[in-house]
Scaffold this motif. Structure first.
Motif, mmCIF file in Angstrom:
data_model
loop_
_atom_site.group_PDB
_atom_site.id
_atom_site.type_symbol
_atom_site.label_atom_id
_atom_site.label_comp_id
_atom_site.label_asym_id
_atom_site.label_seq_id
_atom_site.Cartn_x
_atom_site.Cartn_y
_atom_site.Cartn_z
ATOM 1 N N GLY A 1 75.705 -71.167 -49.286
ATOM 2 C CA GLY A 1 75.090 -71.728 -48.090
ATOM 3 C C GLY A 1 75.121 -73.246 -48.062
ATOM 4 N N ALA A 2 75.508 -73.865 -49.172
ATOM 5 C CA ALA A 2 75.646 -75.326 -49.172
ATOM 6 C C ALA A 2 76.837 -75.679 -48.291
ATOM 7 C CB ALA A 2 75.852 -75.836 -50.590
ATOM 8 N N GLU A 3 76.637 -76.678 -47.445
ATOM 9 C CA GLU A 3 77.623 -77.014 -46.411
ATOM 10 C C GLU A 3 79.066 -77.080 -46.923
ATOM 11 O OE1 GLU A 3 76.617 -79.684 -42.806
ATOM 12 O OE2 GLU A 3 77.395 -80.998 -44.370
ATOM 13 N N LYS A 4 79.270 -77.908 -47.966
ATOM 14 C CA LYS A 4 80.633 -78.098 -48.478
ATOM 15 C C LYS A 4 81.199 -76.795 -49.042
ATOM 16 C CE LYS A 4 80.279 -82.996 -49.588
ATOM 17 N NZ LYS A 4 80.287 -84.003 -50.650
ATOM 18 N N MET A 5 80.343 -76.010 -49.678
ATOM 19 C CA MET A 5 80.782 -74.741 -50.264
ATOM 20 C C MET A 5 81.183 -73.756 -49.179
ATOM 21 S SD MET A 5 80.780 -74.952 -53.385
ATOM 22 C CE MET A 5 81.029 -76.705 -53.416
ATOM 23 N N LEU A 6 80.386 -73.724 -48.106
ATOM 24 C CA LEU A 6 80.650 -72.779 -47.030
ATOM 25 C C LEU A 6 81.978 -73.095 -46.347
ATOM 26 C CD1 LEU A 6 79.767 -70.399 -45.347
ATOM 27 C CD2 LEU A 6 78.451 -71.944 -43.913
ATOM 28 N N ILE A 7 82.212 -74.367 -46.108
ATOM 29 C CA ILE A 7 83.477 -74.757 -45.470
ATOM 30 C C ILE A 7 84.646 -74.335 -46.353
ATOM 31 C CG2 ILE A 7 84.888 -76.702 -44.681
ATOM 32 C CD1 ILE A 7 82.223 -78.168 -44.094
#
Lengths: 437, 306
Positions: free
Chosen positions: A233-239
């Protein structure tokens, strides 16, 4: 932008999402609310009301001229009884407004649907809504959505909810899925974004099928199921998990053509555009063995933790730790006198059996932290340098790239306080930067 | 004021602990230890007891004298003692020698360097090298298994032309050698257990063994014989995978294991020493900080330099 599902590094956590099937209940208006003037990343708001003033639901209490900030609204109707200084659970000092409700919940006269006919007007409306990133970071939404001349290739809607215990996003999807999908459509229309991906983890199949069903008539929207993994759910991880692209260090998602919004941010924005009512209440998960009536509650912003705790039949004898947020990244409340803010998504009343208290021992160089780190860092090395206060080495090992997800500390068999030392280490690097200009 | 704990996240932890990891290594070595008692009778049992108990005792005393926190409960000293015992020849003299070895391993190599996680060299490997150098006559005499003490040459020291043991005998450990380095079957079984328990990963043992097989083939030797004979299995599965003295990244582990393989095969081919696993370990241990430095992982989102 094409979907290219990738596995992120990180950890597999226990889900503990026991509240997921309990319908949201509305908490009664408390006897007193306290509304802090800093509920976002950026400049704090200036108090715009005085002691003794009568305020309505939805009335602006604080605002500033600064761009990176968001106005704060009253969540209740009643009388301002005190304006004071306070320290938030994040450690930030700010002013706060204490309001005694009159119980009528009178809405500010003249609140109506905002004018969102153009992109500029839409972005202005986003600012007026007071919306900040509800995933936890609290970054003002109008700043994020204002991508200037660059039009994002895709909007990513974050419905991952990867922290254990928390189910409020899931409940939002189940109970207000239609509004969420309409919100996604609205954002795509207003910002001329061609594509939206709604990301759900495979431990929430009901949310996935519902969103897929609701969005089936709009080919711009694609609901994607991801394998459950923390911290997806961390932004960079999700992308990365969706596109295989890495947001550059110190960069923003827009640098690779994406904008990420939490599913509840989309919902709040849609509601504001339809009614003109800003963000004044939140759905939060109440969990932990310290409370009897666990579940999701709709609470007005400014409600004290103690009111939620009492309403949910909390036991002060058993509760040893109160978490604001999930067990991996949440902060601890110093007392029950802390108010609900915009980014609040859960309060976990933890008893010793919910927590893992273990003494720190020497690093055995097993390398589990290195394998777990989703940001490709070397936690064991950074820990050594942070404890030795070796700022240059910390920078060389990219400590500023750490997202403090806690995966390293979670897997460490020696129970080392890795993330804690990185917070100190990051502070050292920041201070050194200021010193050296 | 309410008494609430204020602490840094994360607030939950995985169940894995240092002592549990060490216990897994002990469990993995148990079949080999039991088999050594079967092959070499009570001498083997006495060596194991002497080695393990003196390792624990030395660590306890060191902590007591230097007023350090007691670290014996993490069980790493038991693992060291067990591995050291597995490295001893099955002679009565080894009972005394293993106590000297325990002192070298625990006090000199491990605790004086700062204890668990801080030592540069593998304690058991260093102790074996010390003992082989200082007591070479006692450390290089081997007994044939199930013979009640008949001395014999190890499979790697048998002169050319004489009858070599069969693959099956090598696999089952029915060959002369130190306690735990003869039976490939139990060592491999333990290794699989450690991989299932995620205590070790495949990289170091597989690449180490693979490199030795490949190089001995290139040197005109029998590759299968090379990896089954001598300390290859014990060294590659249990000693080379020691966390403290091996690199932390996957890439580092691969480089380290390939280096070990190159060293061992070269020592066996060109050196006067027929073994080479322990020497290779010490040599590569010394290179670990360097390997770690050059195998730092690529940080997420780092822009590639053109």
């Amino acid at each position: 932008m094409i979907i290219k599902i990738k596995n992120i590094k990180g950890v597999t956590l226990p889900h503990r999402k026991g509240t997921s099937e309990i319908p949201t209940e509305t908490l009664p208006i408390p006897k007193l609310v306290e509304i802090p003037m800093q509920q976002h990343i950026g400049a704090p708001c200036k108090v715009l009301v005085g002691k003794g003033d009568y305020v309505y639901v939805g009335q602006v209490l604080g605002d500033t001229e600064k761009f990176v900030s968001a106005p704060i609204h009253s969540s209740i109707s009643g009388t301002v009884v005190q304006i004071k200084d306070m320290i938030l659970h994040s450690g930030v000092k700010c002013e706060s407004i204490v309001i005694e409700p009159d119980g009528k919940q009178e809405v500010l006269p003249g609140i109506t649907q905002p004018d969102i006919s153009t992109k500029e007007k839409f972005l202005k409306a986003v600012r007026n809504s007071g919306l900040t990133g509800l995933g936890g970071a609290g970054f003002p939404a109008h700043v994020k959505l204002d991508t200037k001349e660059r039009i994002p290739e895709a909007l990513i809607v974050n419905a991952v909810e990867c922290e254990p215990y928390i189910t409020c996003d899931y409940r939002a999807i189940i109970e207000e899925g239609n509004e969420i999908v309409n919100g996604v459509k609205l954002i795509l229309d207003k910002l001329s974004i061609p594509k939206a991906y709604i990301a759900v983890e495979d431990n929430k199949p009901a949310a996935f099928s519902l969103l897929k069903e609701l969005a089936k008539d709009d080919c711009r929207i694609e609901t994607v199921m991801l394998k459950t993994k923390y911290p997806q759910g961390a932004e960079k991880m999700l992308i990365y998990a969706l596109t295989g692209k890495e947001v550059p260090m110190n960069g923003l998602p827009i640098d690779i053509g994406t904008v990420v919004m939490n599913v509840t941010s989309v919902l709040a924005l849609y509601k504001y555009c339809k009614t003109g009512m800003p963000l004044v209440s939140k759905r939060i998960t109440v969990e932990g063995n310290g409370v009897k009536n666990r579940g999701n509650y709709q609470v007005v912003i400014g409600t004290y933790i103690k009111d939620i705790f009492e309403y949910c039949n909390g036991d002060k004898e058993k509760t040893v730790k109160v978490l604001c947020g999930g067990p991996m990244m949440g902060t601890t409340a110093e007392s029950y006198e802390m108010p609900v803010v915009k980014q609040s998504n859960a309060f976990l009343f933890m008893t010793p059996e919910d927590l893992d208290f273990m003494e720190e021992s020497a690093c055995i160089r097993c390398g589990r932290c290195v394998e777990a780190c989703p940001m490709g860092l070397m936690p064991l090395t950074m820990n050594r340098y942070a404890l030795a206060k070796m700022t240059e080495e910390l920078e060389k090992y990219n400590i500023m790239n750490c997202i403090e997800c806690g995966s390293c500390s979670y897997v460490c068999p020696a129970k080392r306080h890795l993330v804690q030392s990185f917070r100190v280490g990051k502070d050292l690097v920041r201070k050194a930067k200021v010193k050296n200009g | 004021m309410d008494k609430l704990i204020v602490s840094s996240s994360p607030h939950i932890k995985d169940k894995a602990t240092t002592s549990r990891i060490m216990l897994d290594v002990i469990i993995a070595l148990m079949p080999t230890a039991i088999l050594s008692v079967y092959y070499f009778s009570y001498v083997s049992a006495l060596i194991i007891v002497a080695s393990v108990s003196s390792c624990v005792l030395f660590e306890y005393l060191f902590n007591l004298i230097t007023k350090k926190k007691h670290s014996e409960t993490d069980l790493s000293c038991v693992v060291t003692g067990l591995i050291l015992a597995m490295n001893m020849p099955p002679l009565k003299s080894s009972i005394i020698l293993s106590i000297i070895g325990a002192f070298i391993a625990i006090v000199v190599i491990k605790m004086l360097f700062g204890g668990i996680g801080q030592n540069i060299f593998n304690p058991a490997a260093a102790a074996r090298i010390f003992l082989t150098t200082a007591f070479s006559s006692l450390m290089t005499v081997y007994v044939a298994p199930l013979t009640d003490g008949v001395t014999a040459a190890t499979p790697l020291a048998i002169p050319k032309g004489e009858l070599l043991p069969s693959y099956l005998d090598l696999f089952l450990g029915k060959t002369p050698g130190s306690l735990g380095e003869t039976a490939a079957v139990t060592l491999i079984a333990g290794g699989i257990y450690l991989m299932i328990r995620k205590v070790i990963t495949w990289e170091i043992p597989v690449i180490y063994i693979g490199t030795v097989a490949l190089l001995s083939f290139a040197f005109g030797q029998d590759p299968l014989y090379s990896i089954l004979a001598g300390g290859m299995m014990l060294g590659s599965i249990y000693m080379a995978t020691d966390y403290t003295t091996s690199p932390v990244t996957r890439k580092g582990k691969i480089v380290y294991a390939a280096g070990l393989g190159l060293m061992t095969a070269s020592i066996r081919k060109f050196g006067s020493n027929t073994e080479g696993v322990a020497f290779s370990l010490l040599f590569m241990n010394a290179l670990v900080p360097l390997i770690d430095k050059f195998t730092v992982k690529k940080t997420f989102g780092r822009i590639k330099k053109k």
